[in-house]
Design a protein around this motif. Structure first.
Motif, PDB file in Angstrom:
ATOM      1  N   GLU A 219     -30.137 -42.434 -20.124  1.00 10.17           N
ATOM      2  CA  GLU A 219     -29.768 -41.237 -19.364  1.00 10.17           C
ATOM      3  C   GLU A 219     -28.645 -41.208 -18.633  1.00 10.17           C
ATOM      4  OE1 GLU A 219     -32.717 -38.712 -16.414  1.00 10.17           O
ATOM      5  OE2 GLU A 219     -31.964 -40.729 -15.507  1.00 10.17           O
ATOM      6  N   LEU A 220     -28.118 -42.366 -17.953  1.00 11.01           N
ATOM      7  CA  LEU A 220     -26.939 -42.645 -17.273  1.00 11.01           C
ATOM      8  C   LEU A 220     -25.730 -42.498 -18.193  1.00 11.01           C
ATOM      9  CD1 LEU A 220     -27.933 -44.844 -14.374  1.00 11.01           C
ATOM     10  CD2 LEU A 220     -28.022 -42.380 -14.243  1.00 11.01           C
ATOM     11  N   ALA A 221     -25.671 -43.112 -19.316  1.00 14.44           N
ATOM     12  CA  ALA A 221     -24.669 -43.229 -20.139  1.00 14.44           C
ATOM     13  C   ALA A 221     -24.437 -41.670 -20.598  1.00 14.44           C
ATOM     14  CB  ALA A 221     -24.966 -44.175 -21.484  1.00 14.44           C
ATOM     15  N   LYS A 222     -25.598 -41.007 -21.113  1.00 17.56           N
ATOM     16  CA  LYS A 222     -25.391 -39.583 -21.296  1.00 17.56           C
ATOM     17  C   LYS A 222     -24.653 -38.549 -20.484  1.00 17.56           C
ATOM     18  CE  LYS A 222     -29.784 -38.720 -22.750  1.00 17.56           C
ATOM     19  NZ  LYS A 222     -30.755 -38.087 -23.532  1.00 17.56           N
ATOM     20  N   ARG A 223     -25.059 -39.067 -19.068  1.00 22.05           N
ATOM     21  CA  ARG A 223     -24.423 -38.153 -18.075  1.00 22.05           C
ATOM     22  C   ARG A 223     -22.939 -38.291 -18.058  1.00 22.05           C
ATOM     23  NH1 ARG A 223     -25.568 -40.479 -11.980  1.00 22.05           N
ATOM     24  NH2 ARG A 223     -24.309 -42.011 -12.883  1.00 22.05           N
ATOM     25  N   GLU A 224     -22.728 -39.796 -17.903  1.00 20.60           N
ATOM     26  CA  GLU A 224     -21.201 -40.156 -18.142  1.00 20.60           C
ATOM     27  C   GLU A 224     -20.417 -39.593 -19.236  1.00 20.60           C
ATOM     28  OE1 GLU A 224     -18.770 -41.352 -15.338  1.00 20.60           O
ATOM     29  OE2 GLU A 224     -20.860 -42.095 -14.932  1.00 20.60           O
ATOM     30  N   LEU A 257     -22.603 -29.608 -25.941  1.00 21.88           N
ATOM     31  CA  LEU A 257     -23.016 -29.522 -24.792  1.00 21.88           C
ATOM     32  C   LEU A 257     -23.864 -28.664 -24.590  1.00 21.88           C
ATOM     33  CD1 LEU A 257     -19.373 -29.651 -22.696  1.00 21.88           C
ATOM     34  CD2 LEU A 257     -21.229 -31.353 -22.735  1.00 21.88           C
ATOM     35  N   SER A 258     -24.087 -27.438 -25.207  1.00 22.16           N
ATOM     36  CA  SER A 258     -24.807 -26.278 -25.265  1.00 22.16           C
ATOM     37  C   SER A 258     -26.364 -26.815 -25.878  1.00 22.16           C
ATOM     38  CB  SER A 258     -24.488 -25.022 -26.144  1.00 22.16           C
ATOM     39  OG  SER A 258     -23.182 -24.478 -25.413  1.00 22.16           O
ATOM     40  N   ARG A 259     -26.183 -27.491 -26.812  1.00 27.93           N
ATOM     41  CA  ARG A 259     -27.456 -28.022 -27.344  1.00 27.93           C
ATOM     42  C   ARG A 259     -27.906 -29.019 -26.440  1.00 27.93           C
ATOM     43  NH1 ARG A 259     -26.019 -28.662 -33.230  1.00 27.93           N
ATOM     44  NH2 ARG A 259     -25.155 -30.900 -32.597  1.00 27.93           N
ATOM     45  N   THR A 260     -27.182 -29.668 -25.941  1.00 31.48           N
ATOM     46  CA  THR A 260     -27.785 -30.959 -25.089  1.00 31.48           C
ATOM     47  C   THR A 260     -28.395 -30.092 -23.706  1.00 31.48           C
ATOM     48  OG1 THR A 260     -26.118 -32.294 -25.695  1.00 31.48           O
ATOM     49  CG2 THR A 260     -27.201 -32.932 -23.677  1.00 31.48           C
ATOM     50  N   GLN A 265     -34.299 -33.856 -22.313  1.00 33.65           N
ATOM     51  CA  GLN A 265     -35.549 -33.728 -21.260  1.00 33.65           C
ATOM     52  C   GLN A 265     -35.006 -34.206 -19.964  1.00 33.65           C
ATOM     53  OE1 GLN A 265     -38.136 -36.607 -23.044  1.00 33.65           O
ATOM     54  NE2 GLN A 265     -38.860 -35.099 -24.912  1.00 33.65           N
ATOM     55  N   SER A 266     -33.948 -34.731 -19.798  1.00 31.89           N
ATOM     56  CA  SER A 266     -33.196 -35.071 -18.433  1.00 31.89           C
ATOM     57  C   SER A 266     -32.766 -34.047 -17.917  1.00 31.89           C
ATOM     58  CB  SER A 266     -32.621 -36.474 -18.378  1.00 31.89           C
ATOM     59  OG  SER A 266     -31.746 -36.779 -17.223  1.00 31.89           O
ATOM     60  N   TYR A 267     -33.197 -33.631 -16.572  1.00 29.93           N
ATOM     61  CA  TYR A 267     -32.661 -32.810 -15.864  1.00 29.93           C
ATOM     62  C   TYR A 267     -31.197 -33.294 -15.348  1.00 29.93           C
ATOM     63  CZ  TYR A 267     -32.914 -34.495 -10.861  1.00 29.93           C
ATOM     64  OH  TYR A 267     -32.937 -35.290  -9.811  1.00 29.93           O
ATOM     65  N   ILE A 268     -30.997 -34.449 -15.171  1.00 31.69           N
ATOM     66  CA  ILE A 268     -29.893 -34.812 -14.788  1.00 31.69           C
ATOM     67  C   ILE A 268     -28.644 -34.595 -15.895  1.00 31.69           C
ATOM     68  CG2 ILE A 268     -28.499 -36.981 -14.219  1.00 31.69           C
ATOM     69  CD1 ILE A 268     -31.004 -38.206 -12.823  1.00 31.69           C
ATOM     70  N   VAL A 269     -29.199 -34.965 -17.237  1.00 23.35           N
ATOM     71  CA  VAL A 269     -27.896 -34.690 -17.984  1.00 23.35           C
ATOM     72  C   VAL A 269     -28.033 -33.150 -18.298  1.00 23.35           C
ATOM     73  CG1 VAL A 269     -27.891 -35.037 -20.540  1.00 23.35           C
ATOM     74  CG2 VAL A 269     -28.556 -36.899 -19.329  1.00 23.35           C
ATOM     75  N   LEU A 293     -30.776 -19.929 -18.333  1.00 18.31           N
ATOM     76  CA  LEU A 293     -30.947 -19.633 -16.793  1.00 18.31           C
ATOM     77  C   LEU A 293     -32.550 -19.197 -16.934  1.00 18.31           C
ATOM     78  CD1 LEU A 293     -30.196 -19.400 -13.925  1.00 18.31           C
ATOM     79  CD2 LEU A 293     -29.120 -17.401 -14.619  1.00 18.31           C
ATOM     80  N   GLY A 294     -32.942 -18.436 -17.937  1.00 14.20           N
ATOM     81  CA  GLY A 294     -34.167 -17.755 -17.757  1.00 14.20           C
ATOM     82  C   GLY A 294     -35.289 -18.499 -18.076  1.00 14.20           C
ATOM     83  N   THR A 295     -34.996 -19.614 -18.572  1.00  5.57           N
ATOM     84  CA  THR A 295     -36.125 -20.702 -19.263  1.00  5.57           C
ATOM     85  C   THR A 295     -36.062 -22.120 -18.692  1.00  5.57           C
ATOM     86  OG1 THR A 295     -34.524 -21.528 -21.042  1.00  5.57           O
ATOM     87  CG2 THR A 295     -35.960 -19.620 -21.575  1.00  5.57           C
ATOM     88  N   ASP A 296     -35.086 -22.447 -18.320  1.00  4.23           N
ATOM     89  CA  ASP A 296     -35.157 -23.823 -17.528  1.00  4.23           C
ATOM     90  C   ASP A 296     -35.861 -23.703 -16.148  1.00  4.23           C
ATOM     91  OD1 ASP A 296     -34.461 -26.459 -16.185  1.00  4.23           O
ATOM     92  OD2 ASP A 296     -32.915 -26.594 -17.959  1.00  4.23           O
ATOM     93  N   THR A 297     -36.715 -24.784 -15.781  1.00  8.33           N
ATOM     94  CA  THR A 297     -37.381 -24.476 -14.708  1.00  8.33           C
ATOM     95  C   THR A 297     -36.776 -25.499 -13.702  1.00  8.33           C
ATOM     96  OG1 THR A 297     -38.840 -26.380 -15.430  1.00  8.33           O
ATOM     97  CG2 THR A 297     -39.499 -23.856 -15.729  1.00  8.33           C
ATOM     98  N   ASN A 298     -36.002 -26.375 -13.761  1.00 11.70           N
ATOM     99  CA  ASN A 298     -35.321 -27.083 -12.792  1.00 11.70           C
ATOM    100  C   ASN A 298     -34.340 -26.497 -11.882  1.00 11.70           C
ATOM    101  OD1 ASN A 298     -33.391 -29.495 -11.765  1.00 11.70           O
ATOM    102  ND2 ASN A 298     -35.104 -30.458 -12.276  1.00 11.70           N
TER     103      ASN A 298
END
Length: 346
Positions: A219-224, A257-260, A265-269, A293-298
């Motif tokens: 997760e953190l590598a993906k974020r970076e 980026l759009s696909r990710t 699964q990570s809201y951070i990413v 925006l209409g589908t993401d619940t986080n």
């Protein structure tokens, strides 16, 4: 390693009282005695600190004395550093502190010590030699650093090299970092390589970063990686420079980026993906952002999508933003309000 900002004991002692306390068999008491010397500015105090470095049996006490000498910029500091480094019987942490100081001195003589320290058997000494090189022109020894990156079994050493390579704008460093990002089996190293590539800001790294993002599981590598993609592209967009194939590179990044953003699964990413897309201010990303925006619940992801839509400035998103303004989450509703304000201003 010893912290020079450690609190001094409450009451002040005279120099004679300090000398008496330094004779204690308790290293904690001797350490406190050295702390009393921190604000004393006399040649006699400096001489006492040198005596402590030479004679005290506890390396922590010696290290504190060395730090105080560095803080006082003693004229014999380099000779002391040199002696500590070459005396391999000294504790490795004390020798490492000496190399840390050599990195701060920024002299030709200190630089030569750092080069020798790169071949030291102590990981701690070698680590601080690598870190210390940031204060010097180390391009001439780039091959040696690259060899350390590939041959060292120490993760500490390899991470120090990765960090240092992020400070040099040369192709071999970039290529080595890209290889680390794609092939290193340690997630933290891949994360640090992405950070270093972000520092270099080479447009050539974007496609490598995109491929790495699709393969990465940490997760953190993906974020970076996402952070690097967004910031590198934003850097070149802001410079308004003509780069051959730039639009194609940006298209690849937008797609990944759009696909990710849609699938991870990570809201951070997902949150940093939304932020990165906003930095690109590409109108083509608007439909995807509105849909997600209409589908993401986080709420944190939704907030970032909203802020990105505000940056892009497409008036067609007004209805989506008005709907988001009614959210029960304050961070979402406030972001929608800000984005609508930005649209009105534009």
């Amino acid at each position: 390693m010893t912290d020079l900002n450690a609190e001094k004991p409450p009451e002040q002692l005279t120099l004679q009282q300090i000398k008496l306390q330094l004779q204690s068999t308790n290293p904690f008491e001797r350490f406190n005695a050295v702390l009393y010397l921190k604000d004393m500015q006399t040649p006699e105090v400096n001489d006492l600190l040198k005596t402590i470095i030479n004679k005290d049996p506890d390396y922590i006490v010696c290290e504190l004395a060395l730090l105080l000498l560095f803080d006082k910029q003693d004229r014999q500091l380099f000779e002391i550093v040199k002696h500590l480094f070459f005396d391999t019987s000294e504790h490795r942490y004390l020798r490492a502190r000496a190399i840390w100081i050599a990195g701060k001195l920024q002299t030709k003589e200190a630089y030569q010590i750092l080069l020798k320290a790169l071949n030291d058997t102590s990981e701690e000494v070698k680590y601080w030699a690598i870190i210390g090189l940031q204060n010097y022109n180390f391009k001439s020894i780039l091959d040696q650093l690259l060899k350390l990156l590939t041959s060292s079994r120490s993760q500490m050493i390899r991470r120090a090299v990765i960090w240092l390579l992020g400070k040099v704008q040369v192709r071999p460093a970039r290529v080595a970092l890209e290889k680390t990002l794609q092939q290193d089996t340690t997630a933290t190293n891949r994360m640090l390589a992405a950070w270093a590539l972000h520092r270099i800001k080479a447009i050539e790294s974007i496609q490598v970063l995109c491929r790495a993002l699709e393969k990465e599981s940490f997760e953190l590598a993906k974020r970076e990686i996402v952070f690097a993609i967004g910031n590198i592209l934003q850097h070149h967009l802001n410079r308004k420079e003509e780069i051959e194939g730039f639009e194609k590179i940006k298209d690849i990044a937008v797609r990944i980026l759009s696909r990710t953003l849609l699938r991870d699964q990570s809201y951070i990413v997902r949150r940093v993906c939304a932020e990165a897309l906003g930095k690109l201010t590409d109108q083509r990303t608007v439909p995807n952002l509105v849909e997600i925006l209409g589908t993401d619940t986080n709420p944190f992801v939704r907030r970032e999508i909203i802020l990105s839509l505000g940056k892009i400035g497409d008036p067609s998103v007004k209805e989506a933003l008005k709907s988001a303004k009614k959210s029960n989450y304050k961070i979402v509703s406030e972001a929608a309000y800000q984005a609508l304000q930005k649209l009105r201003e534009n």
